[in-house]
Design a protein around this motif. Structure first.
Motif, mmCIF file in Angstrom:
data_model
loop_
_atom_site.group_PDB
_atom_site.id
_atom_site.type_symbol
_atom_site.label_atom_id
_atom_site.label_comp_id
_atom_site.label_asym_id
_atom_site.label_seq_id
_atom_site.Cartn_x
_atom_site.Cartn_y
_atom_site.Cartn_z
ATOM 1 N N MET A 1 14.827 18.956 33.872
ATOM 2 C CA MET A 1 14.220 17.683 33.546
ATOM 3 C C MET A 1 15.273 16.597 33.388
ATOM 4 N N GLY A 2 16.222 16.750 32.473
ATOM 5 C CA GLY A 2 17.250 15.741 32.298
ATOM 6 C C GLY A 2 16.932 14.741 31.217
ATOM 7 N N LEU A 3 17.344 13.512 31.453
ATOM 8 C CA LEU A 3 17.100 12.414 30.521
ATOM 9 C C LEU A 3 16.009 11.532 31.109
ATOM 10 N N GLU A 24 16.227 16.814 27.717
ATOM 11 C CA GLU A 24 15.811 18.190 27.971
ATOM 12 C C GLU A 24 16.819 18.840 28.908
ATOM 13 N N ARG A 25 17.445 19.912 28.464
ATOM 14 C CA ARG A 25 18.380 20.693 29.273
ATOM 15 C C ARG A 25 19.540 19.868 29.824
ATOM 16 N N TRP A 42 18.910 8.134 16.865
ATOM 17 C CA TRP A 42 18.263 9.328 17.391
ATOM 18 C C TRP A 42 17.872 10.269 16.274
ATOM 19 N N GLU A 43 16.898 11.094 16.609
ATOM 20 C CA GLU A 43 16.374 12.096 15.666
ATOM 21 C C GLU A 43 16.484 13.441 16.354
ATOM 22 N N GLY A 67 16.805 18.240 22.896
ATOM 23 C CA GLY A 67 15.593 17.991 22.139
ATOM 24 C C GLY A 67 15.632 16.743 21.279
ATOM 25 N N ALA A 68 16.635 15.892 21.471
ATOM 26 C CA ALA A 68 16.746 14.672 20.667
ATOM 27 C C ALA A 68 15.880 13.568 21.268
#
Length: 82
Positions: A1-3, A24-25, A42-43, A67-68
């Motif tokens: 997926m990426g950003l 993601e990944r 970011w969270e 996952g951020a």
């Protein structure tokens, strides 16, 4: 997926754009050189984080926590922070 980025222009003369992103990944990204300052929030895993970015005179590598969820503010050229 990426950003996955979503970017919108701002109505403020001090803000160029506002963006959101999820990771993601992806473990790192290349940061592009630019004359602007920015704020990134970011969270991850229930913890909140913040950073000031730029200006950057050359490209660099930045870590991307998995996952951020990010929100960023790119300030307009000439805007300063105290």
């Amino acid at each position: 997926m990426g950003l996955r980025f979503e970017i919108r222009a701002s109505d403020s003369p001090w803000v160029d754009s506002v963006w959101t992103c999820t990771s993601e990944r992806v473990t790192t990204m290349t940061s592009v050189a630019g004359a602007r300052l920015g704020l990134v929030f970011w969270e991850q895993d229930g913890a909140a984080h913040a950073a000031v970015t730029g200006p950057e005179t050359r490209t660099g590598t930045a870590p991307v926590p998995e996952g951020a969820v990010f929100t960023g503010i790119d300030l307009a050229v000439g805007t300063t922070l105290r």
